[in-house]
Each structure stands twice: as structure tokens, then as C-alpha cells.
Design an enzyme around this catalytic site. Structure first.
Site, PDB file in Angstrom:
ATOM      1  N   GLU A 225       0.827  -1.210   0.000  1.00  0.00           N
ATOM      2  CA  GLU A 225       0.000   0.000   0.000  1.00  0.00           C
ATOM      3  C   GLU A 225       0.863   1.263   0.000  1.00  0.00           C
ATOM      4  O   GLU A 225       0.599   2.224  -0.720  1.00  0.00           O
ATOM      5  CB  GLU A 225      -0.913  -0.004   1.241  1.00  0.00           C
ATOM      6  CG  GLU A 225      -2.021  -1.034   1.161  1.00  0.00           C
ATOM      7  CD  GLU A 225      -2.610  -1.370   2.519  1.00  0.00           C
ATOM      8  OE1 GLU A 225      -3.632  -2.059   2.560  1.00  0.00           O
ATOM      9  OE2 GLU A 225      -2.046  -0.939   3.562  1.00  0.00           O
ATOM     10  N   LEU A 226       1.890   1.236   0.804  1.00  0.00           N
ATOM     11  CA  LEU A 226       2.765   2.407   0.892  1.00  0.00           C
ATOM     12  C   LEU A 226       3.454   2.680  -0.442  1.00  0.00           C
ATOM     13  O   LEU A 226       3.502   3.818  -0.916  1.00  0.00           O
ATOM     14  CB  LEU A 226       3.807   2.177   1.994  1.00  0.00           C
ATOM     15  CG  LEU A 226       4.867   3.260   2.148  1.00  0.00           C
ATOM     16  CD1 LEU A 226       4.229   4.595   2.532  1.00  0.00           C
ATOM     17  CD2 LEU A 226       5.907   2.863   3.185  1.00  0.00           C
TER      18      LEU A 226
END
Ligand SMILES: *[C@@H]1O[C@H](CO)[C@@H](O)[C@H](O)[C@H]1NC(C)=O
Ligand SMILES: *[C@@H]1O[C@H](CO)[C@@H](O)[C@H](O)[C@H]1NC(C)=O
Ligand SMILES: *[C@@H]1O[C@H](CO)[C@@H](O)[C@H](O)[C@H]1NC(C)=O
Ligand SMILES: *[C@@H]1O[C@H](CO)[C@@H](O)[C@H](O)[C@H]1NC(C)=O
Ligand SMILES: *[C@@H]1O[C@H](CO)[C@@H](O)[C@H](O)[C@H]1NC(C)=O
Ligand SMILES: *[C@@H]1O[C@H](CO)[C@@H](O)[C@H](O)[C@H]1NC(C)=O
Ligand SMILES: *[C@@H]1O[C@H](CO)[C@@H](O)[C@H](O)[C@H]1NC(C)=O
Ligand SMILES: *[C@@H]1O[C@H](CO)[C@@H](O)[C@H](O)[C@H]1NC(C)=O
Length: 571
Positions: free
Chosen positions: A482-483
Site C-alpha cells: 500500500e505504501l
């Protein structure tokens, strides 16, 4: 002679008629001529007529046929009687213009009159004789004022025993004892040489009362003569100078505002000058001030120094001086026999600080104060101010950007972090601030591919909220994916912003490079445990500021005062 004496006796007994019928130039009682003598010691009085009142001396008067007669009025008596010169042992003798007492007794005290006359001429004068006893345990009497003798400092001087000549024949050598303040001390640097006391060097501590007692024999009787000189040590002749002025001087400022007290001080140093008086005075516009006037007060003080030098201070003061008086010429002058000095006190009117300068300073001060206040307010309340601004003037960035969620929450899939996200974060962000959150595990549909769905969700979100904790950086987790996706999205399209919330601190060396990169670019909002739970706290305000500006979703209870003043629209 006999007839004259008889006539005189007659005169004494019928004194009032006598003095009126026989006119005599009477000079009265000359008290300035007071003569003092010690009881039991020889004394002499001289008729002052020949010295001060008449042109002739005794010998010319005598040879001109004039006779001198003595009368006296004893103490407490009012009758003038002839002096009895026929006492046993010739205690009182008349010799030319002099009357001798050998010795004087207390009862000799009185006013003595000498009268010079012939048949057509008469002149008389009286003067007092005081015979005193020595004080107990003293070589002198305090009643006798000694003559002052000034001896110059550092010089060799001779102090004579005064008023002794004529008492004994020249060939007689009397014995003399010297005393200083009635103590017969061993005089250091001072040699008693008969009737002289020689000061080898005059020093300031040699000042004092020097008494000589002269003892001599006359006609088988021993007589004493006691004489005292008050020695004052003075500045030597080479130091004699005109006075010098300390103030007024050019260095002193003489500025006075009208209405103030004007005080001018004139300080003058006057060296010792023999037989000279010192004068210090002020002149105003050239006119000497003799005494205080209605407006001007003069005060004088004298500070006497060793060696007879003096510092004289004369002050001039005017209470509530006027502008006119400030324009006058105030000059101080000083004088002794060697010279004069004078100097003007350059009096000026004091010009006050102009008004506008004070006003300017006040204005400047007020402005500065305000700026400082604003800076303080800004530092303390900037979050509130930003939020306030956004709530009222910010444009809603959610309209028309085609996104569904306000924030995608990325976190480590861990019981603790999950509770933080699902309960705490969601509770405030959704319920309090009205944001729409995307939480993968809650909002994803079962069955889809995690990677694809994650990327889709992130694309549909305006912010990516990263909850940083040690578990977040474990390799191969969904969180890291996600990051990375968020960072890539931000870098390429720029339509997502990342918010870093540090839930638990990570050691720096354990951080993955993506996180390091994100942290270096973006600020980190730190969760401080219980301290941050309070929804009005700093943590939530910081988070709120990082969140998108959204108009329709006003905070429900963001801040009590805020709501009172600005009730949210649409509620
Ligand atoms: C007295 O005066 C005369 C002249 O006036 C003078 O010749 C004489 O010396 C004087 N005598 C004394 C004792 O002074
Ligand atoms: C001095 O005078 C007083 C009274 O005036 C007298 O009683 C006394 O005896 C006198 N003394 C001498 C020594 O003459
Ligand atoms: C001498 O005369 C003066 C002035 O008249 C007087 O005051 C004083 O008491 C007299 N002294 C004596 C001892 O009588
Ligand atoms: C008395 O003395 C005066 C002044 O010395 C003198 O002028 C006068 O002639 C004298 N009179 C007699 C009578 O000697
Ligand atoms: C004392 O001093 C005087 C001068 O002041 C001098 O004529 C005299 O000879 C001196 N006497 C002695 C004993 O030194
Ligand atoms: C000297 O004697 C006089 C009078 O007795 C006194 O006033 C003065 O103070 C004395 N001076 C000193 C230095 O003792
Ligand atoms: C003279 O003075 C000495 C010392 O002060 C004293 O002892 C003596 O009795 C005095 N003599 C006379 C006659 O006064
Ligand atoms: C002031 O007065 C003094 C003495 O009266 C005079 O010497 C001086 O010149 C005056 N100063 C001015 C400026 O007039």
C-alpha cells in the site's frame, strides 16, 4: 601738687557738680582694651590716651606741663576713686604712662581711668582690668583668650614668650618652663631656649596652646608670669596663591527648565594667605548680591582645612525659575589679597523632548507589542486558525475529483493496530469529522485479488493514511504494498497525498527506504497514547489539517467555543 590732689579729692566727693563745672573730653570706657592678668602675678596697664586718642606722647605731654592721674571703679562699685599708689611694699606703682601691680590681686579687677590735664585742658579714657584665677588643675584659665600665632608648615620658626619685657631688669635671666596644652612634655623637634621655643620643623600636629611660665626674682621676691600663645599651623608663604575656582566650570551643564529650582554652586579653594581675607560672591547681570533677595537665596559654607586653607562654597538658588531669569548673567567671583577670579555659570533653558517623538515612540512600542502578541498567538493557535480558515474560506477539494474515499488507511494487520484504526481513527474521522474512510479489510469484497483491489482503492482515495508501527515494515506485507503504491501514485499523478501517523516509534535503522523517503518529505503526526485520545487535542487537529477540505461535512463537536460561535451549517 598738694593743692591739685586736694582739689581732686574735692572733685571725687562732689563728683556730679565737679564734672559739669570742669569740662573734660571723656572717651568713655574702651572695653576693647580689656587687659587680663593672673592673680598673684605682676601686671601692668598703660594709659591708652597716648596711643589712640591724643597726638602727643607721654614725654611731650609731661614736658608741656600736663599731668596724668589714675582713677578706678572697683567691681560692683559705682564710685570712681583715685588709685591708691601708697600701698605697703609699693604694690601699685605709677611709672610714666604705666601703672604696675606687683602683684595683682582679685580685688584689683575694675575699670581704670587715666586723665591728662592742665588748667585749661582735660582728656580722659577708661578701660577694664580683669584679674583671674587659674582653673583648677590647669596652668591657665579658660577665661583668658590666648593670642593666635600662625606658624608656616615645614619651616623653622621661633615662638617667643610674649609680653615679658620690662618686667625684670635686662641683666636678669629668668627660668622659663614651656607647656603644650598645660603639659610639660618632652618637646620633640621643639627646643626651649629661654624665652623662645624653637620649632626646628613646624608640623601640623604641633598645633595647640603653648604656655610659658617665667619665674624671676625681684627685690627678694619670686614672681611668676604666665603667657599663652595659640599656635596655628598654616600653609607656607610659597603656597600663597590667589583663590582657584572649582565650579562653575565649562564641564558642568547648567540647564534648567522654567518652573524648576535653579541651583548654582560656586566652589572656591582659598589657599592660606597671611593677613588676607577671602571673599566669594555672586553677581547677577553685573550686580553684586549682598544679601538674599525675594527671589534669590544665597547660602555659604566654609570647610576649613589643615594649614589654614579653606574651601568656600556659595550657592545661589531660585525656586521656580522663570524664562526671564534663565537669560541673566550669573557670575561667581572670589578674591584674596593676591588676586581675583571670576567665572560665569552658562545657564541655559532646558528644551523638553518634542511631543511628536514621544508619540512616535509610543506608536512604535504599541505596534511592536501587537506583532509579538500575534506571533505568540500564531504559534499557539495556528492549527485552530488553519482549521477555522478552511471551514469558512477553504474550497471543497472533494467536488468533481471523481474519488470515492477521503482516506485510505494503511496499517499493519495486527490486533493492536487494527483496534486503533477501526475504533479510534475511524470513530473520530468518520463520526466526528464526517470523512469517508476506506479500510481494506472492511470495505473490500471477498474473492478479489488483494493487489488489484488495493491499487483500485488507493486510486479512489484522496489521502493515504499510513499508521507507522514496528509491524508495518515486515517484508512482504500488504501494508508495504500500500505504501509503495501510494508513493508511486503521488509521484506520478500527484492526486493522492500521504499522511504519516506514527502509532509506535520504529528504530531508524529498521526503516525501509520507502518509509524513510516518505518521512523525509512529509511530516509525521505522532500518536502519544492516552494524551492524544481527547478529540479536541493536538493530534486530531494536526490530522484534520492534513485531511482534505470538505465543506458539507462540518465537524460535529470539534470545538465547543467554535460551535457556539459558528454553528455548523446544515445541522
Ligand atoms: C615723643 O614725641 C616727640 C615728637 O613728637 C619725639 O621727638 C619723641 O622721641 C617721642 N618720645 C617717645 C618716648 O616716643
Ligand atoms: C576684696 O574685697 C572684698 C570686698 O569687696 C573684701 O572683703 C576683701 O577683704 C578684699 N580682699 C583683699 C585681699 O583686699
Ligand atoms: C566697666 O565699665 C563697663 C561700661 O561702663 C561696665 O559694663 C563694666 O561692668 C565695668 N566693669 C567693672 C569691673 O566695673
Ligand atoms: C594746657 O595744654 C594745652 C594742650 O597741650 C595747651 O594748648 C595749653 O596751652 C595748656 N595750658 C596751660 C595753661 O599750660
Ligand atoms: C629669642 O628670639 C629673639 C628674636 O625673636 C632673639 O632676639 C633672642 O635673642 C632670642 N633669645 C634666645 C635666648 O634665643
Ligand atoms: C587654646 O585655648 C583656647 C582658650 O582656652 C581654646 O579655646 C582653644 O580651643 C585651645 N586650642 C587648642 C588647640 O587646644
Ligand atoms: C610660680 O609657678 C610655679 C609653677 O607653676 C609654682 O609652683 C609657684 O608656686 C609659682 N610661684 C608664685 C610666687 O606664684
Ligand atoms: C557676565 O558678567 C560678568 C561680570 O559681571 C562679565 O565679566 C561677563 O562678561 C558677563 N558675560 C556676558 C556674556 O555678558
Amino acid at each position: 601738687m598738694k593743692l591739685g590732689f586736694l582739689l581732686c579729692c574735692l572733685c571725687v566727693f562732689t563728683a556730679p557738680t565737679c564734672s559739669t563745672s570742669e569740662r573734660c573730653d571723656d572717651w568713655g570706657v574702651d572695653t576693647m582694651k580689656l587687659i587680663q592678668a593672673y592673680e598673684g602675678e605682676p601686671a601692668r596697664i598703660r594709659c591708652p590716651l597716648f596711643q589712640d586718642f591724643l597726638k602727643h606722647n607721654y614725654s611731650t605731654a609731661h614736658s608741656a606741663g600736663l599731668t596724668l592721674m589714675w582713677y578706678w571703679t572697683g567691681q560692683g562699685k559705682d564710685l570712681e576713686e583715685p588709685v591708691n599708689i601708697r600701698l605697703p611694699n609699693n604694690r601699685i606703682i605709677k611709672d610714666k604712662d604705666t601703672l604696675w601691680f606687683r602683684p595683682a590681686i582679685i580685688n584689683d579687677t575694675g575699670n581704670y581711668t587715666c586723665m591728662l590735664r592742665n588748667t585749661t585742658f582735660c582728656s580722659r579714657v577708661a578701660f577694664p582690668l580683669e584679674v583671674v584665677r587659674k582653673d583648677a588643675d590647669s596652668c591657665v584659665s579658660q577665661a583668658v583668650k590666648p593670642e593666635v600665632v600662625e606658624l608656616p608648615l615645614e619651616h623653622t620658626e621661633r615662638l617667643p614668650c610674649p609680653d615679658t619685657d620690662g618686667f625684670f631688669p635686662v641683666n636678669v635671666t629668668p627660668s622659663v618652663t614651656w607647656y603644650k596644652d598645660c603639659i610639660s612634655e618632652n618637646f620633640y623637634e621643639r627646643l626651649p631656649q629661654g624665652l623662645n621655643l624653637t620649632f626646628i620643623v613646624v608640623r601640623s600636629n604641633y598645633q595647640g596652646n603653648y604656655t610659658c611660665i617665667v619665674t624671676y626674682e625681684d627685690s627678694g621676691k619670686i614672681y611668676n608670669l604666665t603667657r599663652t600663645s595659640e599656635v596655628k599651623v598654616v600653609g607656607p608663604p610659597e603656597d600663597e596663591k590667589p583663590p582657584s575656582m572649582t565650579t562653575p566650570n565649562a564641564k558642568t551643564l547648567y540647564e534648567f527648565a522654567a518652573g524648576e529650582e535653579m541651583l548654582l554652586s560656586c566652589e572656591v579653594f582659598c589657599p592660606f594667605v597671611r593677613n588676607s581675607r577671602n571673599d566669594v560672591w555672586w553677581t547677577v547681570d553685573g550686580k553684586k548680591l549682598e544679601e538674599n533677595t525675594e527671589r534669590i537665596i544665597i547660602t555659604e559654607s566654609v570647610n576649613e582645612q589643615l594649614g589654614g586653607a579653606k574651601t568656600i562654597k556659595v550657592s545661589l538658588s531660585i525656586k521656580q525659575v522663570t524664562v526671564e531669569e534663565l537669560k541673566r548673567n550669573y557670575t561667581c567671583a572670589a578674591r584674596n589679597s593676591l588676586g581675583e577670579v571670576s567665572r560665569q555659570a552658562p545657564v541655559k533653558e532646558k528644551v523638553g523632548t518634542p511631543r511628536y517623538i514621544t508619540e512616535l515612540a509610543c506608536g512604535l512600542g504599541a505596534t511592536l507589542f501587537l506583532v509579538v502578541c500575534l506571533i505568540i498567538v500564531y504559534h499557539v493557535y495556528w492549527l485552530e486558525m488553519v482549521l477555522f480558515y478552511r471551514a469558512h474560506f477553504g474550497t471543497d477539494e472533494t467536488i468533481g475529483d471523481g474519488k470515492e474515499y477521503d482516506v485510505y488507511v494503511s496499517y499493519a494487520r495486527n490486533a493492536e493496530e487494527e483496534e486503533f484504526v477501526l475504533v479510534t481513527l475511524r470513530g473520530v474521522l468518520e463520526n466526528e469529522f464526517g470523512y469517508k474512510l476506506c479500510i481494506f479489510d472492511r470495505d473490500s469484497l471477498p474473492g478479489g485479488t488483494v493487489t488489484d483491489e488495493t491499487l483500485t482503492f488507493i486510486k479512489k482515495s484522496r489521502r493515504l493514511l499510513v499508521v507507522i508501527s514496528p509491524s508495518y515494515i515486515l517484508k512482504g506485507t500488504q501494508a508495504l504494498l500500500e505504501l509503495k503504491a501510494g508513493l508511486e501514485n503521488m509521484a506520478t499523478q500527484g492526486n493522492i497525498r500521504i499522511i504519516l501517523v506514527q502509532y509506535k516509534a520504529i528504530k531508524s535503522r529498521e526503516k525501509v527506504k520507502e518509509l524513510k523517503l516518505a518521512e523525509s518529505v512529509l511530516g509525521v503526526i505522532k500518536w502519544k497514547g492516552d494524551k492524544s485520545k481527547f478529540p479536541n487535542g493536538r493530534f486530531w487537529k494536526q490530522l484534520h489539517v492534513a485531511m482534505p477540505v470538505k465543506k458539507q461535512s462540518q465537524p460535529k463537536s470539534y470545538c465547543n467555543t467554535y460551535i457556539e460561535l459558528y454553528p455548523p451549517r446544515g445541522l
